[in-house]
Design an enzyme around this catalytic site. Structure first.
Site, PDB file in Angstrom:
ATOM      1  N   LYS A 105       0.800  -1.220   0.000  1.00 25.76           N
ATOM      2  CA  LYS A 105       0.000   0.000   0.000  1.00 25.76           C
ATOM      3  C   LYS A 105       0.845   1.288   0.000  1.00 25.76           C
ATOM      4  O   LYS A 105       0.466   2.292  -0.580  1.00 25.76           O
ATOM      5  CB  LYS A 105      -0.933   0.039   1.221  1.00 25.76           C
ATOM      6  CG  LYS A 105      -1.965  -1.077   1.280  1.00 25.76           C
ATOM      7  CD  LYS A 105      -3.111  -0.818   0.338  1.00 25.76           C
ATOM      8  CE  LYS A 105      -4.354  -1.658   0.590  1.00 25.76           C
ATOM      9  NZ  LYS A 105      -4.184  -3.093   0.695  1.00 25.76           N
ATOM     10  N   GLU A 127      -9.915   6.437   2.448  1.00 27.28           N
ATOM     11  CA  GLU A 127     -10.902   5.476   2.922  1.00 27.28           C
ATOM     12  C   GLU A 127     -10.125   4.224   3.327  1.00 27.28           C
ATOM     13  O   GLU A 127      -9.010   4.008   2.854  1.00 27.28           O
ATOM     14  CB  GLU A 127     -11.903   5.121   1.812  1.00 27.28           C
ATOM     15  CG  GLU A 127     -11.449   4.019   0.847  1.00 27.28           C
ATOM     16  CD  GLU A 127     -10.244   4.378  -0.011  1.00 27.28           C
ATOM     17  OE1 GLU A 127      -9.991   5.578  -0.195  1.00 27.28           O
ATOM     18  OE2 GLU A 127      -9.553   3.451  -0.496  1.00 27.28           O
ATOM     19  N   SER A 393       1.825  -9.905  -1.313  1.00 25.67           N
ATOM     20  CA  SER A 393       1.422  -8.496  -1.204  1.00 25.67           C
ATOM     21  C   SER A 393       1.583  -7.916   0.199  1.00 25.67           C
ATOM     22  O   SER A 393       1.742  -6.707   0.361  1.00 25.67           O
ATOM     23  CB  SER A 393      -0.021  -8.317  -1.671  1.00 25.67           C
ATOM     24  OG  SER A 393      -0.892  -9.191  -0.961  1.00 25.67           O
TER      25      SER A 393
END
Ligand SMILES: *Cc1c(COP(=O)(O)O)cnc(C)c1O
Length: 417
Positions: A105, A127, A393
């Site tokens: 991220k 968000e 990830s």
């Protein structure tokens, strides 16, 4: 912001010549900008800012400095020797779990927040569902001296209490959303609304390769560092390209990030793995390509789960990061064009894969990433002797409680754990 608003049709909207109904230039008609008029000014301004910054060496240098010396890039590429021996598949893992804050991220939040700073914005809006993107946004805001407000569904905030605490400790404000199902979809609606109210002072940091143009392209661009590094690393460490690249697909940002490195290599097959939940036939899943159809959600024409009346369906997954009813539009285009194939793995298969990676490789993977491993393990026969690159990830520390609870439930039903 569901299925409403103006469809901007000006072909000039895409500065690189693709028209608005075909945002990826693949002839598949996905993407676009189905946004309310009140958002159009912000989106146009963002596109201009991004196109200028992309070409600016000083922007690139500042971002690289942060990625390399703050976030910890390049992340390693690890061979998985014991998993390879067990499955007969030559498995390599791209270690985004080792990036600061524990997932991919941060590649996106660092890029978008730098853009925001260049535009003179003082405040970012984000968000979050599981909280990973919220934590990455709060982290980046702290590092760059920006104010940060994170919208989070009240149900999600309760399920992910430690991440709410993390965001607050990092100095962010967490706004609980009580509308709708009180989860990610509703948090996106609220964040977009907040952006409309403060277009000059704030930037909306969208967390995946989703939403109206230009967001899917911006996020994919910032995440493409994963694929660029992975391609160089596998050529250097193994000496050849992989046969397949496999990644889990929530909104699709980690997958598009690694796919971008290989999409022009025709010999490399691309596989996206969605959340199969309790199995596609049960209806309790987030496998958009198996159970969904084309439609518009949160500003883009893409593939989504909807009922016969066009209502967006509830989704289920053991991993919060894959639990979203729509998929990024570039994946819809790759699916229709046949360049990538999209499959799913169930909750149970992901939990088994989590255990295998932990016990055989000494890595606790995120439950999201475990779906990609699960697909490879389930297809080991078809993949015998192939080289498969899996995008790890994120790390699984955030999932420990869920994994332990799910395994206890499975044990009480007499299933193996
Ligand atoms: C958020 C998240 C995902 C899902 O998001 P994508 O945009 O599909 O990548 C997957 N894995 C991890 C570890 C995440 O935190």
């Amino acid at each position: 912001m569901t299925r409403t608003g103006t469809f901007q049709t000006s072909p000039r909207f895409f500065a690189d010549g693709a028209d608005n109904a075909d945002a990826f230039g693949l002839g598949a008609g996905f993407g676009g900008c189905f946004a309310p008029e009140t958002l159009m000014g912000n989106l146009l301004e963002l596109e201009t800012l991004w196109l200028e910054s992309k070409e600016d060496p000083s922007f690139r240098a500042e971002l690289d400095e942060l990625l390399n010396h703050y976030a910890g890039r390049a992340t390693p590429l690890s061979h998985a020797p014991r998993l390879s021996a067990k499955t007969g598949v030559d498995i390599w893992l791209k270690r985004e779990d080792l990036l600061h804050t524990g997932a991919h991220k941060l590649n996106n939040t660092l890029g978008q927040c730098l853009l925001a700073k260049r535009a003179g914005k003082k405040r970012i809006i984000a968000e979050t569902g599981a909280g990973q993107h919220g934590v990455a946004s709060a982290t980046t805001a702290a590092r760059l001296g920006l104010e940060c407000v994170v919208y989070m569904g009240a149900v999600d905030a309760e399920r992910q209490a430690p991440n709410v605490q993390r965001m607050k400790l990092l100095g962010a404000e967490v706004e609980l959303v009580h509308s709708g199902s009180k989860t990610l979809k509703d948090a996106v609606d609220e964040a977009m609304r907040a952006w409309v109210e403060d277009p000059l002072g704030s930037h909306y940091v969208l967390g995946s390769a989703l939403g109206p143009h230009p967001f899917p392209r911006i996020v994919a661009d910032f995440q493409s560092v994963i694929g660029r590094e992975a391609r160089e690393q596998i050529l250097r460490q193994k000496g050849s390209l992989p046969d397949k690249v496999v990644a889990c697909v929530g909104g699709g940002s980690n997958a598009i990030g690694i796919f971008r490195g290989f999409v022009d290599d025709p010999s490399v097959a691309l596989v996206g793995v969605e959340a199969g939940g309790h199995g596609v036939p049960s209806g309790e899943h987030a496998a958009r390509f198996s159970g969904g159809a084309p439609g518009v959600l949160h500003g883009a024409h893409t593939w989504l789960l909807q009922d016969a009346a066009g209502q967006v369906r509830e989704t289920h997954s053991v991993s919060a990061g894959l639990d979203y009813p729509a998929v990024g539009p570039e994946h819809a285009a790759l699916h229709v064009g046949g360049r990538a194939r999209y499959e799913s793995a169930t909750d149970d298969a992901a939990l088994d894969a989590f255990a295998a990676v932990a016990e055989m490789e000494g890595i606790l993977p995120a439950l999201e990433s475990s779906h990609a491993v699960a697909w490879v393990m389930a297809h080991a026969k078809e993949l015998q002797g192939q080289c498969v690159l899996i995008n790890m990830s994120g790390r699984g520390d955030k999932d420990l409680e869920n994994v332990i609870r799910a395994n206890a439930e499975r044990a009480s039903k007499g299933e193996p754990s």
